[in-house]
Design a protein around this motif. Sequence first.
Motif, short mmCIF file in Angstrom:
data_model
loop_
_atom_site.label_atom_id
_atom_site.label_comp_id
_atom_site.label_asym_id
_atom_site.label_seq_id
_atom_site.Cartn_x
_atom_site.Cartn_y
_atom_site.Cartn_z
N GLU A 246 0.84 -1.19 0.00
CA GLU A 246 0.00 0.00 0.00
C GLU A 246 0.88 1.24 0.00
OE1 GLU A 246 -3.66 -1.98 2.56
OE2 GLU A 246 -2.73 -0.11 3.22
N ASP A 247 0.42 2.18 -0.76
CA ASP A 247 1.15 3.44 -0.81
C ASP A 247 0.18 4.56 -1.07
OD1 ASP A 247 2.83 5.44 -2.91
OD2 ASP A 247 3.86 4.83 -1.07
N ALA A 248 0.52 5.69 -0.57
CA ALA A 248 -0.39 6.83 -0.72
C ALA A 248 -0.56 7.21 -2.18
CB ALA A 248 0.15 8.01 0.08
N GLY A 249 0.47 7.01 -2.91
CA GLY A 249 0.38 7.40 -4.31
C GLY A 249 -0.22 6.33 -5.19
N GLY A 250 -0.56 5.21 -4.59
CA GLY A 250 -1.12 4.10 -5.38
C GLY A 250 -0.44 2.81 -4.96
N ASP A 251 -1.23 1.80 -4.86
CA ASP A 251 -0.68 0.53 -4.38
C ASP A 251 0.36 0.00 -5.36
OD1 ASP A 251 -3.85 -0.66 -3.00
OD2 ASP A 251 -2.37 0.82 -2.31
N ILE A 252 1.36 -0.62 -4.78
CA ILE A 252 2.46 -1.16 -5.57
C ILE A 252 2.34 -2.66 -5.60
CG2 ILE A 252 4.96 -1.28 -5.80
CD1 ILE A 252 3.95 1.53 -6.00
N VAL A 253 2.51 -3.20 -6.77
CA VAL A 253 2.49 -4.66 -6.94
C VAL A 253 3.92 -5.10 -7.16
CG1 VAL A 253 1.80 -6.52 -8.48
CG2 VAL A 253 0.19 -4.68 -7.91
N VAL A 254 4.26 -6.16 -6.44
CA VAL A 254 5.57 -6.78 -6.67
C VAL A 254 5.31 -8.11 -7.38
CG1 VAL A 254 7.65 -7.71 -5.63
CG2 VAL A 254 6.55 -5.68 -4.64
N ALA A 255 5.86 -8.24 -8.55
CA ALA A 255 5.65 -9.47 -9.32
C ALA A 255 6.96 -10.22 -9.44
CB ALA A 255 5.14 -9.12 -10.71
N LYS A 256 6.82 -11.51 -9.64
CA LYS A 256 8.01 -12.32 -9.83
C LYS A 256 7.75 -13.34 -10.93
CE LYS A 256 6.87 -15.88 -6.46
NZ LYS A 256 7.29 -16.66 -5.29
N TYR A 257 8.85 -13.77 -11.50
CA TYR A 257 8.76 -14.73 -12.61
C TYR A 257 10.04 -15.56 -12.59
CZ TYR A 257 8.08 -16.42 -17.43
OH TYR A 257 7.91 -17.18 -18.54
N ASP A 258 9.88 -16.87 -12.61
CA ASP A 258 11.04 -17.76 -12.50
C ASP A 258 11.24 -18.50 -13.82
OD1 ASP A 258 12.20 -20.05 -9.89
OD2 ASP A 258 13.05 -19.46 -11.81
N PRO A 259 12.03 -17.97 -14.70
CA PRO A 259 12.20 -18.66 -15.98
C PRO A 259 13.01 -19.94 -15.87
CG PRO A 259 13.62 -16.74 -15.86
CD PRO A 259 12.79 -16.74 -14.61
N VAL A 260 13.84 -20.00 -14.86
CA VAL A 260 14.67 -21.21 -14.69
C VAL A 260 13.78 -22.36 -14.28
CG1 VAL A 260 16.57 -22.23 -13.42
CG2 VAL A 260 16.70 -19.84 -14.13
N LYS A 261 12.88 -22.07 -13.39
CA LYS A 261 11.98 -23.13 -12.91
C LYS A 261 11.09 -23.62 -14.03
CE LYS A 261 8.76 -23.91 -9.10
NZ LYS A 261 7.95 -23.27 -8.04
#
Lengths: 293, 161
Positions: A246-261
Motif C-alpha cells: 500500500e502506498d499513498a500514491g497508489g498501491d504497488i504490486v511486486v511481481a516475480k517470474y522464475d524462468p529457470v523453474k
Amino acid sequence: MSEFNFDKLKNLDIPDTWVDGALEVPPCSNKPPVIFVNFKRAITAVACLLVVCVLSIPLFIYTQKGDILSVQPTVATPTETKNAGLNTDSTKNTEPAKSNEENTEPNKTEETQNSTENANPTEADTETETTASSKTESSNGETNPDKIPTNPQDSMDSNPDGVIREPDGGSEKPNSSTSKPSTTDPDKIPSKPAQVKLCRGSFLLEKIQPDLKVYCSVHVYYDDELIGDKDLFSDQHIADISRVIEDAGGDIVVAKYDPVKLGLIKQTEMYRFYFYNSKGEILFQDVIHIDID
Amino acid sequence: MGDAVFLGLSYEQVINKYKNTVGAVCLMRLKNWADAEDCFQNTFFKLYRNAPDFNDEAHLKAWLIRVAINECNKYIRKNRNHAELDKVSDGAVDFPQEKCDMSWALLNLEKKYREVLYLHYAEDYKINEIAQILDKSPNTIKTLLRRGKEKLKKLYGGDGE
C-alpha cells in the motif's frame, strides 16, 4: 548507283621511303604492348569503388553496433508506464533499464551479488521497502535493496501493514530483486558474481487492473531473442504477484517470474525481462545475469 | 624484318600489298604527306608488334584501315594545339582538279564524309562492312554516304557519273 572516280587517291604513289621506314620496325621496349585502356574511366571507376568502400565500412560498423545496442522490447511498443501516479521519490518502476543498464555492464558482478543476496531470504526478511522503493542505480548509495525477500509471507510478516518505507532521499524506481544497486559505495565492484534466477519487478496496481494479470517475457540480452513461447500472452508468460504494498500514491504490486523453474533458461547468459499487462504495456524491465551452473 | 607472317604473307609483302590503301586513308584524314607518313609507318609497326590472327585477307585489310584511322585520330589529338592540319600548306596534299577524278573534291569534303566515300567507291566496301570498320551503325554510314555524295556533287558541280 553513281560511281565516283577516286583513282588518283586509290593509286597513290607511295614513296619508297615510306615503305623503307615501315620495314624498319623500331625495337619494342620491354613493356608489353599497351592494350587500349581508357585510363580516365578506369581511374574514375576505382575512385568510385574506393569511396563506396570507405563509406560503407563505418555504416556497416554503425549498424552492427546499433543492433547490439538496440534491444527493443517486443512486448509492447509505446506504452512504457512511467508511474505517473507514483511518488517518484519512492518508486519508479518504468525506467529500470536506464539505471540498471548502467549497472549491468560495469556492475554486473554487483548485481549478481545482490541477486544472490536476494535469493537468500534470511537477509531479506526485514527489508520490505527494497523492492518497491530502492533505486537500482549504483551511483545512488541511498537505497538498500539487498534484503529483498523471496518469501512474500516473510516480508509481509515483517511489514504487516505493507507500507513502503522510503529510503533517505528516495529512490527513483523500484528495483527488481535481480538487479541491486550498490548499497553504500557506488564505485565498488563486487568481485564475486551473484546467481540470479528470478525476475522481479514492481509497478502500480492500477496498471494491471481490472484483470490483475501480469506477464513476463525474457529475452537474451545481446540479440533480443525471446525465450519461450512466442505468444506473449500465453500461460507460460504469466507472472506471479508476490505482494501488494500500500502506498499513498497508489498501491504497488511486486511481481516475480522464475524462468529457470519453467525450464526456459538453458545457459548462463545475460537476459532482459519485461513485465507487462494484458494490454501489452510494459510495466517494468530490467537486465539480469542468470547462472544455471 | 620479315619474321612475322600474316596469312602466308611476309611483313614486307603485306606492306607492299596494302600501302596504297593505308596511305590513302592516312592522307584523307590528315591531308598532309609528312603527317601521313608517320601514321602510315605506325600502322604497320602495330601490325608487326601485335601480330594478330586474321581470318582472311579481307579481315587483314579492314584491320589495317581501322588502325590507320586510329593512328590518325591519335595524331590529331596529340597535335590539337597546333595549327589545324587542313590549313598547313607545307606538305599538304593537293590533287589537280580534273573532271574525271574526284580525288581533289574528296579531300575538300569534311573528314567524316571522306572515309565513307573512299571506302565505298574506291575500296568497294559495302555499307555494313564500312560500319564495322568505322565502328558506326549502318544507318549512320548510309546517311553519311548520301550526304557526302550530295556535297561532292555540289563541289564537282555536276553529275558524278
